[in-house]
Design a protein around this motif. Structure first.
Motif, PDB file in Angstrom:
ATOM      1  N   THR A  22     -13.702 -13.773  19.957  1.00  0.00           N
ATOM      2  CA  THR A  22     -13.881 -13.363  18.557  1.00  0.00           C
ATOM      3  C   THR A  22     -12.537 -13.004  17.929  1.00  0.00           C
ATOM      4  N   LEU A  50     -10.682 -14.690  14.779  1.00  0.00           N
ATOM      5  CA  LEU A  50     -10.312 -13.903  13.600  1.00  0.00           C
ATOM      6  C   LEU A  50      -8.874 -14.161  13.172  1.00  0.00           C
ATOM      7  N   ARG A  51      -8.011 -14.507  14.138  1.00  0.00           N
ATOM      8  CA  ARG A  51      -6.600 -14.747  13.813  1.00  0.00           C
ATOM      9  C   ARG A  51      -6.408 -15.969  12.929  1.00  0.00           C
ATOM     10  N   ASP A  86     -11.487 -16.865   8.379  1.00  0.00           N
ATOM     11  CA  ASP A  86     -12.055 -15.816   7.554  1.00  0.00           C
ATOM     12  C   ASP A  86     -13.284 -15.259   8.278  1.00  0.00           C
ATOM     13  N   PRO A  87     -13.432 -13.926   8.372  1.00  0.00           N
ATOM     14  CA  PRO A  87     -14.589 -13.362   9.082  1.00  0.00           C
ATOM     15  C   PRO A  87     -15.936 -13.886   8.581  1.00  0.00           C
ATOM     16  N   LEU A 105     -17.895  -8.226  15.394  1.00  0.00           N
ATOM     17  CA  LEU A 105     -16.576  -8.182  14.750  1.00  0.00           C
ATOM     18  C   LEU A 105     -16.002  -6.768  14.809  1.00  0.00           C
ATOM     19  N   PHE A 132     -12.651  -5.724  16.947  1.00  0.00           N
ATOM     20  CA  PHE A 132     -11.478  -5.187  16.270  1.00  0.00           C
ATOM     21  C   PHE A 132     -11.158  -3.779  16.771  1.00  0.00           C
ATOM     22  N   PHE A 182      -2.727 -10.482  12.817  1.00  0.00           N
ATOM     23  CA  PHE A 182      -3.756 -10.305  11.802  1.00  0.00           C
ATOM     24  C   PHE A 182      -3.080 -10.059  10.462  1.00  0.00           C
ATOM     25  N   LEU A 230      -6.419 -10.010   5.896  1.00  0.00           N
ATOM     26  CA  LEU A 230      -7.581  -9.999   6.778  1.00  0.00           C
ATOM     27  C   LEU A 230      -7.970  -8.568   7.143  1.00  0.00           C
ATOM     28  N   MET A 289     -11.511  -6.764   6.254  1.00  0.00           N
ATOM     29  CA  MET A 289     -12.400  -6.212   7.282  1.00  0.00           C
ATOM     30  C   MET A 289     -12.693  -4.737   7.016  1.00  0.00           C
TER      31      MET A 289
END
Length: 197
Positions: free
Chosen positions: A19, A23-24, A27-28, A58, A62, A101, A105, A109
């Motif tokens: 995940t 994410l890198r 877009d989430p 997510l 994170f 990140f 982003l 988030m």
């Protein structure tokens, strides 16, 4: 920890690592459980069993990233180092984390997940700020920071740098030599525009 627990932990870690990697680059909102499932080579049911929803996955992924970054930060800051080295490390960490990140982003988030934003803020206030404050106090005690400068002054200056970090990162990229750019910023932080080491 028995064999089942070890396997479960390994699968969860693999899902969260996958995940974070997604994410890198994505877009989430565009990341789907089906994509994570395929890339991690686990079933969608397994992901839902461990995390309940994409949003919770997510968040947990994170949070694991934030926790590891804080642990690495604490380990580095607890080593015997000059204040200048520690300040350089703080800027280096920000530069590296923004490579992994992008600020856009992270902002997205945190705006979309109030629980995540609250967690990050609590970690920042309860862990990172006390470590930086201790670093400043040690710098004052060793004479690396002037007695005329308060801890609040140094914290405010570091915060000003961090608040403008996205812009500074863009300027560093435009300069063509990011490392030299940040070395110059650290130099100005310590010695001013006209000062000498």
């Amino acid at each position: 920890m028995n064999g089942f627990e070890k396997r479960a932990k390994s699968i969860k870690t693999k899902i969260m690592r996958t995940t974070l990697e997604m994410l890198r680059t994505s877009d989430p909102k565009r990341i789907r459980i089906a994509d994570i499932s395929k890339t991690a080579n686990v079933s969608q049911v397994t992901i839902y069993n461990y995390f309940g929803s994409k949003e919770l996955l997510l968040r947990e992924a994170f949070i694991s990233y934030v926790d590891k970054a804080l642990l690495d930060f604490e380990d580095y800051m607890n080593e015997e180092r000059l204040l200048k080295e520690r300040i350089e490390y703080i800027l280096f960490l920000e530069k590296e984390s923004f490579k992994e990140f992008p600020p856009r982003l992270i902002k997205e988030m945190l705006l979309n997940d109030h629980e995540l934003a609250k967690y990050v803020e609590v970690q920042y206030q309860n862990k990172k700020i006390p470590i930086i404050t201790q670093m400043i106090e040690e710098g004052k005690n060793s004479g690396e920071i002037s007695d005329d400068v308060t801890t609040a002054n140094v914290l405010a200056l570091i915060q000003l740098y961090m608040n403008q970090y996205e812009m500074m990162l863009g300027l560093a990229e435009q300069s063509g030599d990011m490392d030299a750019f940040f070395e110059g910023m650290v130099h100005m932080l310590f010695y001013g525009i006209c000062g000498k080491p």
